[in-house]
Design a protein around this motif. Structure first.
Motif, PDB file in Angstrom:
ATOM      1  N   ASP A   4      83.219  53.562  11.281  1.00 17.40           N
ATOM      2  CA  ASP A   4      84.675  53.645  11.295  1.00 17.40           C
ATOM      3  C   ASP A   4      85.247  52.260  11.557  1.00 17.40           C
ATOM      4  O   ASP A   4      84.565  51.389  12.117  1.00 17.40           O
ATOM      5  CB  ASP A   4      85.129  54.627  12.375  1.00 17.40           C
ATOM      6  CG  ASP A   4      86.571  55.068  12.224  1.00 17.40           C
ATOM      7  OD1 ASP A   4      87.154  54.865  11.134  1.00 17.40           O
ATOM      8  OD2 ASP A   4      87.118  55.616  13.183  1.00 17.40           O
ATOM      9  N   GLU A   5      86.493  52.070  11.161  1.00 15.73           N
ATOM     10  CA  GLU A   5      87.189  50.807  11.380  1.00 15.73           C
ATOM     11  C   GLU A   5      88.643  51.124  11.696  1.00 15.73           C
ATOM     12  O   GLU A   5      89.235  52.010  11.086  1.00 15.73           O
ATOM     13  CB  GLU A   5      87.097  49.942  10.131  1.00 15.73           C
ATOM     14  CG  GLU A   5      87.786  48.607  10.256  1.00 15.73           C
ATOM     15  CD  GLU A   5      87.599  47.744   9.019  1.00 15.73           C
ATOM     16  OE1 GLU A   5      88.619  47.311   8.458  1.00 15.73           O
ATOM     17  OE2 GLU A   5      86.438  47.526   8.624  1.00 15.73           O
ATOM     18  N   TRP A   6      89.214  50.393  12.674  1.00 14.50           N
ATOM     19  CA  TRP A   6      90.611  50.604  13.030  1.00 14.50           C
ATOM     20  C   TRP A   6      91.185  49.322  13.608  1.00 14.50           C
ATOM     21  O   TRP A   6      90.466  48.400  13.949  1.00 14.50           O
ATOM     22  CB  TRP A   6      90.749  51.751  14.036  1.00 14.50           C
ATOM     23  CG  TRP A   6      90.124  51.519  15.371  1.00 14.50           C
ATOM     24  CD1 TRP A   6      90.727  51.029  16.492  1.00 14.50           C
ATOM     25  CD2 TRP A   6      88.762  51.773  15.735  1.00 14.50           C
ATOM     26  NE1 TRP A   6      89.828  50.966  17.525  1.00 14.50           N
ATOM     27  CE2 TRP A   6      88.624  51.425  17.091  1.00 14.50           C
ATOM     28  CE3 TRP A   6      87.645  52.265  15.055  1.00 14.50           C
ATOM     29  CZ2 TRP A   6      87.412  51.546  17.775  1.00 14.50           C
ATOM     30  CZ3 TRP A   6      86.452  52.391  15.734  1.00 14.50           C
ATOM     31  CH2 TRP A   6      86.344  52.032  17.077  1.00 14.50           C
ATOM     32  N   SER A   8      93.813  47.529  16.479  1.00 15.68           N
ATOM     33  CA  SER A   8      94.269  47.712  17.856  1.00 15.68           C
ATOM     34  C   SER A   8      95.189  46.555  18.214  1.00 15.68           C
ATOM     35  O   SER A   8      94.994  45.426  17.735  1.00 15.68           O
ATOM     36  CB  SER A   8      93.069  47.730  18.805  1.00 15.68           C
ATOM     37  OG  SER A   8      93.487  47.683  20.154  1.00 15.68           O
ATOM     38  N   VAL A  67      80.240  48.642  18.780  1.00 18.69           N
ATOM     39  CA  VAL A  67      81.605  48.307  18.374  1.00 18.69           C
ATOM     40  C   VAL A  67      81.732  46.795  18.332  1.00 18.69           C
ATOM     41  O   VAL A  67      81.428  46.103  19.314  1.00 18.69           O
ATOM     42  CB  VAL A  67      82.657  48.897  19.338  1.00 18.69           C
ATOM     43  CG1 VAL A  67      84.062  48.519  18.884  1.00 18.69           C
ATOM     44  CG2 VAL A  67      82.514  50.409  19.435  1.00 18.69           C
ATOM     45  N   VAL A 108      82.806  57.785  18.896  1.00 15.43           N
ATOM     46  CA  VAL A 108      83.719  56.936  18.113  1.00 15.43           C
ATOM     47  C   VAL A 108      85.172  57.267  18.458  1.00 15.43           C
ATOM     48  O   VAL A 108      85.996  56.367  18.651  1.00 15.43           O
ATOM     49  CB  VAL A 108      83.450  57.075  16.598  1.00 15.43           C
ATOM     50  CG1 VAL A 108      84.535  56.388  15.777  1.00 15.43           C
ATOM     51  CG2 VAL A 108      82.080  56.498  16.256  1.00 15.43           C
ATOM     52  N   ASP A 109      85.496  58.543  18.554  1.00 13.56           N
ATOM     53  CA  ASP A 109      86.866  58.932  18.897  1.00 13.56           C
ATOM     54  C   ASP A 109      87.255  58.419  20.289  1.00 13.56           C
ATOM     55  O   ASP A 109      88.394  57.987  20.501  1.00 13.56           O
ATOM     56  CB  ASP A 109      87.041  60.443  18.821  1.00 13.56           C
ATOM     57  CG  ASP A 109      87.020  60.967  17.396  1.00 13.56           C
ATOM     58  OD1 ASP A 109      87.190  60.165  16.451  1.00 13.56           O
ATOM     59  OD2 ASP A 109      86.813  62.185  17.221  1.00 13.56           O
ATOM     60  N   ARG A 112      88.084  54.792  19.937  1.00 13.36           N
ATOM     61  CA  ARG A 112      89.394  54.635  19.294  1.00 13.36           C
ATOM     62  C   ARG A 112      90.519  54.834  20.319  1.00 13.36           C
ATOM     63  O   ARG A 112      91.456  54.048  20.379  1.00 13.36           O
ATOM     64  CB  ARG A 112      89.541  55.624  18.145  1.00 13.36           C
ATOM     65  CG  ARG A 112      88.628  55.341  16.967  1.00 13.36           C
ATOM     66  CD  ARG A 112      88.771  56.417  15.897  1.00 13.36           C
ATOM     67  NE  ARG A 112      90.117  56.450  15.361  1.00 13.36           N
ATOM     68  CZ  ARG A 112      90.572  55.651  14.395  1.00 13.36           C
ATOM     69  NH1 ARG A 112      89.766  54.781  13.827  1.00 13.36           N
ATOM     70  NH2 ARG A 112      91.816  55.746  13.976  1.00 13.36           N
ATOM     71  N   THR A 115      90.894  51.997  22.941  1.00  8.71           N
ATOM     72  CA  THR A 115      91.389  50.720  22.428  1.00  8.71           C
ATOM     73  C   THR A 115      92.749  50.844  21.759  1.00  8.71           C
ATOM     74  O   THR A 115      93.246  49.886  21.178  1.00  8.71           O
ATOM     75  CB  THR A 115      90.383  50.108  21.433  1.00  8.71           C
ATOM     76  OG1 THR A 115      90.154  51.040  20.365  1.00  8.71           O
ATOM     77  CG2 THR A 115      89.081  49.755  22.122  1.00  8.71           C
ATOM     78  N   ALA A 117      93.832  52.812  19.108  1.00  2.00           N
ATOM     79  CA  ALA A 117      93.777  52.783  17.640  1.00  2.00           C
ATOM     80  C   ALA A 117      95.146  53.076  17.042  1.00  2.00           C
ATOM     81  O   ALA A 117      95.861  53.957  17.507  1.00  2.00           O
ATOM     82  CB  ALA A 117      92.757  53.786  17.121  1.00  2.00           C
ATOM     83  N   ASP A 120      94.654  57.625  13.130  1.00  2.00           N
ATOM     84  CA  ASP A 120      93.622  58.614  13.415  1.00  2.00           C
ATOM     85  C   ASP A 120      92.395  58.340  12.560  1.00  2.00           C
ATOM     86  O   ASP A 120      92.491  57.777  11.470  1.00  2.00           O
ATOM     87  CB  ASP A 120      94.129  60.025  13.098  1.00  2.00           C
ATOM     88  CG  ASP A 120      95.208  60.476  14.082  1.00  2.00           C
ATOM     89  OD1 ASP A 120      95.229  59.962  15.211  1.00  2.00           O
ATOM     90  OD2 ASP A 120      96.011  61.332  13.701  1.00  2.00           O
ATOM     91  N   ARG A 121      91.245  58.761  13.061  1.00  2.00           N
ATOM     92  CA  ARG A 121      90.005  58.630  12.286  1.00  2.00           C
ATOM     93  C   ARG A 121      90.051  59.584  11.109  1.00  2.00           C
ATOM     94  O   ARG A 121      90.449  60.725  11.223  1.00  2.00           O
ATOM     95  CB  ARG A 121      88.789  58.956  13.159  1.00  2.00           C
ATOM     96  CG  ARG A 121      87.457  58.818  12.432  1.00  2.00           C
ATOM     97  CD  ARG A 121      86.275  58.977  13.380  1.00  2.00           C
ATOM     98  NE  ARG A 121      86.256  60.233  14.070  1.00  2.00           N
ATOM     99  CZ  ARG A 121      85.707  61.346  13.561  1.00  2.00           C
ATOM    100  NH1 ARG A 121      85.160  61.346  12.374  1.00  2.00           N
ATOM    101  NH2 ARG A 121      85.708  62.465  14.255  1.00  2.00           N
TER     102      ARG A 121
END
Length: 125
Positions: A4-6, A8, A67, A108-109, A112, A115, A117, A120-121
């Motif tokens: 996953d990528e997000w 912040s 991460v 992972v959630d 997120r 940090t 995010a 949403d994933r």
């Protein structure tokens, strides 16, 4: 494996510090490197010995979350890779891969949320 990528609003060091502090407080193994944090949870041996179908066994399901943070100037981009650390099974019970996927998604959630995010994933399963 779940990737996953997000984005912040936190600078990379602060985002990684939050992750390291949270997971260390949860008694996970935490290894902090320059631009990433590696979190290990559970134990394959404990997962098998405590009964994989029990609540205690499910908590022991082993996984590793990595991460990596990159500075954007106004925050950071975080990339997560999470995989189960289950050993070899002669015959794996059908429900174990589902539980492993739930465990990796939860890790992972959690990263997120910690940090902040900006989105949403997206479930790609």
């Amino acid at each position: 494996m779940l990737e996953d990528e997000w984005t912040s609003g936190l600078p990379p060091a602060q985002a990684l510090d939050r992750l390291a502090e949270h997971f260390a407080a949860e008694r996970a193994g935490v290894r902090r490197e320059h631009r990433r944090v590696v979190v290990t949870v559970g134990s394959d041996l404990r997962f098998r010995l405590t009964g994989a179908a029990s609540a205690r066994g499910r908590r022991a399901l082993p996984a590793e979350l990595t991460v990596t943070a990159t500075d954007t100037g106004s925050g950071s981009v975080l990339r997560a890779r999470c995989r189960d650390d289950l050993g070899w099974y002669a015959r794996m019970p059908a429900w174990v891969p589902r539980r492993a996927a739930e465990r990796t998604a939860h890790l992972v959630d959690t990263a997120r949320v910690l940090t902040g995010a900006a989105s949403d994933r997206v479930d790609r399963s």
